[in-house]
Motif scaffolding. Structure first.
Motif, PDB file in Angstrom:
ATOM      1  N   GLU A 135     -31.765   4.304 -61.696  1.00 50.98           N
ATOM      2  CA  GLU A 135     -30.864   4.271 -60.871  1.00 50.98           C
ATOM      3  C   GLU A 135     -30.902   5.978 -60.823  1.00 50.98           C
ATOM      4  O   GLU A 135     -30.823   6.272 -59.461  1.00 50.98           O
ATOM      5  CB  GLU A 135     -28.543   3.466 -61.669  1.00 50.98           C
ATOM      6  CG  GLU A 135     -28.815   2.318 -60.759  1.00 50.98           C
ATOM      7  CD  GLU A 135     -28.327   1.600 -62.202  1.00 50.98           C
ATOM      8  OE1 GLU A 135     -28.342   2.334 -63.177  1.00 50.98           O
ATOM      9  OE2 GLU A 135     -28.030   1.024 -62.079  1.00 50.98           O
ATOM     10  N   GLU A 159     -34.322   9.169 -53.178  1.00 58.59           N
ATOM     11  CA  GLU A 159     -33.006   9.101 -51.611  1.00 58.59           C
ATOM     12  C   GLU A 159     -32.934  10.164 -51.403  1.00 58.59           C
ATOM     13  O   GLU A 159     -32.591  10.337 -49.605  1.00 58.59           O
ATOM     14  CB  GLU A 159     -32.032   8.052 -52.178  1.00 58.59           C
ATOM     15  CG  GLU A 159     -31.909   7.049 -52.503  1.00 58.59           C
ATOM     16  CD  GLU A 159     -31.067   5.818 -52.727  1.00 58.59           C
ATOM     17  OE1 GLU A 159     -30.075   5.669 -51.645  1.00 58.59           O
ATOM     18  OE2 GLU A 159     -30.555   5.525 -54.005  1.00 58.59           O
ATOM     19  N   LYS A 160     -32.670  10.727 -52.520  1.00 67.41           N
ATOM     20  CA  LYS A 160     -32.232  12.402 -52.071  1.00 67.41           C
ATOM     21  C   LYS A 160     -33.031  13.745 -51.460  1.00 67.41           C
ATOM     22  O   LYS A 160     -32.705  13.846 -49.487  1.00 67.41           O
ATOM     23  CB  LYS A 160     -31.574  12.919 -52.946  1.00 67.41           C
ATOM     24  CG  LYS A 160     -30.671  14.377 -53.431  1.00 67.41           C
ATOM     25  CD  LYS A 160     -31.316  15.188 -54.310  1.00 67.41           C
ATOM     26  CE  LYS A 160     -30.230  16.648 -54.377  1.00 67.41           C
ATOM     27  NZ  LYS A 160     -30.580  17.407 -55.084  1.00 67.41           N
ATOM     28  N   LYS A 166     -32.321  -0.048 -48.442  1.00 67.81           N
ATOM     29  CA  LYS A 166     -31.693   0.132 -48.189  1.00 67.81           C
ATOM     30  C   LYS A 166     -31.381   1.249 -46.640  1.00 67.81           C
ATOM     31  O   LYS A 166     -32.653   1.961 -45.787  1.00 67.81           O
ATOM     32  CB  LYS A 166     -31.750   2.210 -48.425  1.00 67.81           C
ATOM     33  CG  LYS A 166     -31.998   1.622 -50.173  1.00 67.81           C
ATOM     34  CD  LYS A 166     -30.828   2.238 -50.965  1.00 67.81           C
ATOM     35  CE  LYS A 166     -30.577   2.370 -52.250  1.00 67.81           C
ATOM     36  NZ  LYS A 166     -28.793   2.470 -52.538  1.00 67.81           N
ATOM     37  N   MET A 172     -33.806   6.693 -57.973  1.00 64.45           N
ATOM     38  CA  MET A 172     -33.117   6.105 -57.367  1.00 64.45           C
ATOM     39  C   MET A 172     -32.975   7.275 -56.394  1.00 64.45           C
ATOM     40  O   MET A 172     -33.034   7.586 -55.447  1.00 64.45           O
ATOM     41  CB  MET A 172     -32.608   5.398 -57.044  1.00 64.45           C
ATOM     42  CG  MET A 172     -33.549   3.216 -56.854  1.00 64.45           C
ATOM     43  SD  MET A 172     -34.898   3.182 -55.963  1.00 64.45           S
ATOM     44  CE  MET A 172     -33.398   2.650 -54.477  1.00 64.45           C
ATOM     45  N   ALA A 173     -32.377   6.942 -57.461  1.00 66.88           N
ATOM     46  CA  ALA A 173     -30.447   8.301 -56.228  1.00 66.88           C
ATOM     47  C   ALA A 173     -32.003  10.033 -56.025  1.00 66.88           C
ATOM     48  O   ALA A 173     -31.624  10.243 -54.985  1.00 66.88           O
ATOM     49  CB  ALA A 173     -29.915   9.049 -57.887  1.00 66.88           C
ATOM     50  N   ILE A 225     -36.094  11.588 -49.406  1.00 64.66           N
ATOM     51  CA  ILE A 225     -36.042  10.873 -48.458  1.00 64.66           C
ATOM     52  C   ILE A 225     -34.925  11.302 -47.258  1.00 64.66           C
ATOM     53  O   ILE A 225     -35.701  12.056 -45.644  1.00 64.66           O
ATOM     54  CB  ILE A 225     -36.081   9.777 -48.715  1.00 64.66           C
ATOM     55  CG1 ILE A 225     -37.172   9.156 -49.269  1.00 64.66           C
ATOM     56  CG2 ILE A 225     -36.244   8.897 -47.113  1.00 64.66           C
ATOM     57  CD1 ILE A 225     -37.431   7.928 -49.868  1.00 64.66           C
ATOM     58  N   THR A 226     -34.186  11.056 -47.891  1.00 67.09           N
ATOM     59  CA  THR A 226     -32.322  11.595 -46.890  1.00 67.09           C
ATOM     60  C   THR A 226     -32.476  12.841 -46.231  1.00 67.09           C
ATOM     61  O   THR A 226     -32.471  13.300 -44.927  1.00 67.09           O
ATOM     62  CB  THR A 226     -31.336  11.668 -47.146  1.00 67.09           C
ATOM     63  OG1 THR A 226     -31.425  10.383 -48.207  1.00 67.09           O
ATOM     64  CG2 THR A 226     -29.890  11.518 -46.675  1.00 67.09           C
ATOM     65  N   LYS A 271     -35.926  -1.498 -53.591  1.00 67.04           N
ATOM     66  CA  LYS A 271     -34.963  -1.052 -53.543  1.00 67.04           C
ATOM     67  C   LYS A 271     -34.631  -0.169 -52.260  1.00 67.04           C
ATOM     68  O   LYS A 271     -33.578  -0.338 -51.188  1.00 67.04           O
ATOM     69  CB  LYS A 271     -34.256  -0.982 -54.590  1.00 67.04           C
ATOM     70  CG  LYS A 271     -34.284  -1.363 -55.457  1.00 67.04           C
ATOM     71  CD  LYS A 271     -33.989  -1.193 -56.753  1.00 67.04           C
ATOM     72  CE  LYS A 271     -33.136  -2.131 -57.688  1.00 67.04           C
ATOM     73  NZ  LYS A 271     -32.663  -2.981 -57.771  1.00 67.04           N
ATOM     74  N   LEU A 272     -36.170   0.812 -51.864  1.00 69.14           N
ATOM     75  CA  LEU A 272     -35.717   1.634 -50.568  1.00 69.14           C
ATOM     76  C   LEU A 272     -35.856   0.776 -49.523  1.00 69.14           C
ATOM     77  O   LEU A 272     -35.125   1.382 -48.743  1.00 69.14           O
ATOM     78  CB  LEU A 272     -36.486   2.359 -50.970  1.00 69.14           C
ATOM     79  CG  LEU A 272     -37.064   3.274 -52.376  1.00 69.14           C
ATOM     80  CD1 LEU A 272     -37.575   4.059 -51.882  1.00 69.14           C
ATOM     81  CD2 LEU A 272     -35.999   4.794 -51.492  1.00 69.14           C
ATOM     82  N   ASP A 287     -29.495   2.439 -44.463  1.00 67.79           N
ATOM     83  CA  ASP A 287     -29.532   3.257 -43.439  1.00 67.79           C
ATOM     84  C   ASP A 287     -30.738   4.941 -43.862  1.00 67.79           C
ATOM     85  O   ASP A 287     -30.696   5.649 -42.964  1.00 67.79           O
ATOM     86  CB  ASP A 287     -28.246   3.438 -44.607  1.00 67.79           C
ATOM     87  CG  ASP A 287     -28.611   4.378 -45.866  1.00 67.79           C
ATOM     88  OD1 ASP A 287     -29.400   3.299 -46.743  1.00 67.79           O
ATOM     89  OD2 ASP A 287     -27.877   5.278 -46.950  1.00 67.79           O
ATOM     90  N   LEU A 288     -31.332   4.428 -44.472  1.00 67.23           N
ATOM     91  CA  LEU A 288     -33.099   5.687 -44.663  1.00 67.23           C
ATOM     92  C   LEU A 288     -33.633   4.929 -43.689  1.00 67.23           C
ATOM     93  O   LEU A 288     -34.447   6.090 -43.056  1.00 67.23           O
ATOM     94  CB  LEU A 288     -33.685   5.163 -46.085  1.00 67.23           C
ATOM     95  CG  LEU A 288     -33.345   5.110 -47.310  1.00 67.23           C
ATOM     96  CD1 LEU A 288     -33.870   4.821 -48.431  1.00 67.23           C
ATOM     97  CD2 LEU A 288     -32.640   6.908 -46.447  1.00 67.23           C
TER      98      LEU A 288
END
Length: 199
Positions: free
Chosen positions: A181, A188-189, A25, A184-185, A191-192, A21-22, A27-28
């Motif tokens: 979910e 993602e936070k 993404k 994942m959030a 990593i971003t 899933k990552l 945008d990552l």
């Protein structure tokens, strides 16, 4: 500085799903690191996606060429299976961030090879009873279920990911995968915050 975000967790913690899933993404902007293994390919797996499925001869060639980053060997009920990462040209930290997946042992070896500042651990955690239930469900879906290997791996994980070893590796942050979910959030936070800081 670019990083290697490295997913780890006990078997059936959901790290393979999170990994896929990552990577989806866009945008990552994370690039995939594909590991090698000598174990048999499983139902639904694809060459070059989950792993490069290879043999011991190829492993020896990579070792001889001095291109072996890390190697793990497991004496399973089906024989010895090797998992390894090779310096095969797929990692270019001058230009890209990467997503890797492996064990605590492989994380330590990657950290030795690439440096502590490069490696970012992403440790996935799931309660043991839930993990065992998930692992059993997954194994039942295989054409030839390997229940003995499932049990061996489950018990080995308790030792491989002990609290002492996690602390020794400097892993303090955990990502709980009770709800995919939400997990994942959180990842993602993390990593971003690092990827966009670099840019």
């Amino acid at each position: 500085m670019h990083h290697i975000f490295y997913l780890m967790g006990k078997s059936a913690s959901g790290k393979d799903t999170i990994y896929q899933k990552l990577l989806e993404k866009r945008d990552l902007g994370l690039q995939r690191i594909v590991l090698y293994t000598t174990r048999p390919i499983r139902e639904g797996e694809q060459e070059g996606r989950e792993y490069y499925f290879t043999d011991e001869q190829k492993l020896h060639e990579i070792q001889k060429a001095g291109r072996l980053i890390e190697l793990r060997s497991y004496n399973t009920v089906h024989g010895v299976w090797h998992y390894f990462t090779a310096d095969d040209g797929q990692i270019d930290l001058k230009n890209h961030d990467y997503l890797g997946i492996g064990t605590l042992e492989s994380y330590q070896k990657m950290k030795e090879y690439f440096g502590q500042d490069t490696m970012v651990p992403l440790y996935i955690e799931v309660e043991d009873g839930e993990r065992l239930s998930r692992a059993l469900t997954r194994e039942k879906m295989q054409k030839s279920p390997r229940y003995a290997e499932l049990c061996r791996r489950f018990l080995a994980d308790c030792e491989d990911f002990s609290e002492e070893k996690l602390l020794e590796a400097g892993i303090t942050q955990r990502f709980s995968n009770v709800n995919l979910e939400e997990c994942m959030a959180e990842i993602e936070k993390k990593i971003t915050s690092m990827v966009y800081y670099e840019r």
